[in-house]
Design a protein around this motif. Structure first.
Motif, PDB file in Angstrom:
ATOM      1  N   LEU A  14      -1.121  -2.259   3.250  1.00 56.65           N
ATOM      2  CA  LEU A  14      -1.640  -1.421   4.335  1.00 56.65           C
ATOM      3  C   LEU A  14      -1.349   0.051   4.098  1.00 56.65           C
ATOM      4  O   LEU A  14      -2.113   0.920   4.529  1.00 56.65           O
ATOM      5  N   GLU A  31       0.596  -6.479   5.141  1.00 53.68           N
ATOM      6  CA  GLU A  31       0.249  -7.383   6.231  1.00 53.68           C
ATOM      7  C   GLU A  31       1.014  -8.683   6.022  1.00 53.68           C
ATOM      8  O   GLU A  31       0.591  -9.541   5.256  1.00 53.68           O
ATOM      9  N   ARG A  52      -1.721  -8.252   1.783  1.00 48.48           N
ATOM     10  CA  ARG A  52      -2.577  -7.056   1.765  1.00 48.48           C
ATOM     11  C   ARG A  52      -1.723  -5.800   1.932  1.00 48.48           C
ATOM     12  O   ARG A  52      -0.886  -5.726   2.847  1.00 48.48           O
ATOM     13  N   LYS A 104      -6.335  -2.241   8.960  1.00 49.05           N
ATOM     14  CA  LYS A 104      -6.750  -2.721   7.642  1.00 49.05           C
ATOM     15  C   LYS A 104      -7.669  -1.730   6.932  1.00 49.05           C
ATOM     16  O   LYS A 104      -7.854  -1.818   5.720  1.00 49.05           O
ATOM     17  N   ILE A 144       3.838  -6.934  10.299  1.00 50.33           N
ATOM     18  CA  ILE A 144       3.914  -5.891   9.278  1.00 50.33           C
ATOM     19  C   ILE A 144       5.317  -5.893   8.681  1.00 50.33           C
ATOM     20  O   ILE A 144       6.314  -5.862   9.400  1.00 50.33           O
ATOM     21  N   GLY A 184      -4.736  -3.037  15.773  1.00 45.66           N
ATOM     22  CA  GLY A 184      -4.334  -4.049  14.797  1.00 45.66           C
ATOM     23  C   GLY A 184      -5.442  -4.381  13.816  1.00 45.66           C
ATOM     24  O   GLY A 184      -5.186  -4.680  12.642  1.00 45.66           O
ATOM     25  N   GLU A 219      -6.899  -9.122  13.806  1.00 49.45           N
ATOM     26  CA  GLU A 219      -5.898  -8.066  13.839  1.00 49.45           C
ATOM     27  C   GLU A 219      -4.673  -8.446  13.004  1.00 49.45           C
ATOM     28  O   GLU A 219      -4.426  -9.632  12.741  1.00 49.45           O
ATOM     29  N   VAL A 220      -3.955  -7.445  12.579  1.00 46.91           N
ATOM     30  CA  VAL A 220      -2.725  -7.661  11.814  1.00 46.91           C
ATOM     31  C   VAL A 220      -1.674  -8.280  12.740  1.00 46.91           C
ATOM     32  O   VAL A 220      -1.385  -7.744  13.809  1.00 46.91           O
ATOM     33  N   GLN A 221      -1.130  -9.415  12.329  1.00 44.00           N
ATOM     34  CA  GLN A 221      -0.164 -10.124  13.166  1.00 44.00           C
ATOM     35  C   GLN A 221       1.274  -9.682  12.922  1.00 44.00           C
ATOM     36  O   GLN A 221       2.107  -9.706  13.830  1.00 44.00           O
TER      37      GLN A 221
END
Length: 286
Positions: free
Chosen positions: A174, A189, A172, A120, A143, A116, A139-141
């Motif tokens: 990805l 994100e 952001r 990025k 998507i 996660g 971390e990416v929560q």
């Protein structure tokens, strides 16, 4: 097979101890920062690309063509449970014994946490851009993204996409990549509620209006760039209508007469370049 039998026949206290050790290792691994120069980065990098659906069979995303017909766009979000099952499946190829399964069950959350964070870095590294360690702290929560199937994909290379949340916050990017000649995927994100598609900057061109047989250009404020009222327009002198060329000198003179000052080439470009077209797709559900 022997290892599995040994594990199944081992005392419960031994298995509990091993699980505790794995759990402590998982907690340590989960909290470790992601280091792009680390030797293990190749595996985490591959798994982070998988987390962005890279190299995933297209029919996993779109089972039938009717779900993505021509001239259509589909917004979606990635179910985290489905993504975890995908990562778990990729990590399960080497499992031969129950001990391997126990090991993976304890570590999979830590691996997904590392992936996660590493997600990025995938797009900036492909663009040869640097990534700071601070950017990889969290971390990416969630998507979200879109699938676009349109003649825009082959016809307008370099389209720029910007996604906004329901509060209007930019998300952001990805991954933005063409999957075929006319299909493009974008992942962000967060879950996009507004998607903007803009002409590529290299496609900028002069633009003006034809009013009553004359070519007119609406002026902009030289300091802020904001458009002035419609009445504040000057005539654009056409040099050769068939060749679609304009008389730069005479047109600049009209601008200087309007602003009562000498116009630089940058100010001339500010007035004449047409703002790129921006298409917006806005979700109506909340």
């Amino acid at each position: 097979m022997q290892a599995r039998m040994d594990w199944d026949n081992s005392p419960q206290v031994v298995r509990t101890h091993i699980r505790r050790v794995f759990g402590e290792l998982a907690a340590l691994t989960k909290n470790q920062p992601v280091r792009l120069e680390h030797q293990d980065d190749e595996l985490i990098g591959w798994l982070s690309q998988l987390g962005l659906l890279v190299n995933l069979p297209f029919h996993y995303l779109i089972p039938t063509e009717s779900m993505l017909p021509s001239d259509s766009i589909r917004l979606f979000y990635v179910n985290p449970n489905w993504l975890q099952a995908l990562i778990d499946g990729a990590c399960s190829l080497g499992r031969n014994a129950s001990l391997d399964l126990t090991h993976d069950q304890e570590l999979i959350d830590a691996v997904i946490s590392q992936i996660g964070k590493r997600m990025k870095a995938v797009r900036p590294l492909l663009q040869n851009k640097s990534v700071t360690a601070k950017e990889l702290d969290d971390e990416v929560q969630a998507i979200g993204g879109f699938l676009l199937r349109s003649p825009l994909v082959p016809g307008w290379r370099g389209l720029e996409f910007r996604a906004l949340s329901s509060q209007g916050t930019p998300l952001r990017a990805l991954r933005i990549e063409t999957l075929s000649d006319d299909v493009l995927i974008g992942l962000f994100e967060g879950v996009p509620y507004t998607l903007e598609m803009a002409q590529p900057p290299e496609g900028f061109f002069f633009g003006f209006n034809q009013i009553n047989g004359r070519y007119m250009k609406r002026m902009r404020n030289l300091d802020s760039g904001e458009l002035l009222p419609e009445s504040d327009s000057i005539e654009v002198v056409v040099q050769n209508e068939n060749l679609r060329t304009i008389d730069i000198y005479q047109t600049a003179k009209h601008m200087e007469a309007y602003f009562q000052k000498e116009i630089t080439s940058a100010e001339f470009a500010l007035q004449m370049i047409k703002t790129p077209y921006i298409g917006r797709v806005i979700r109506t559900d909340e």
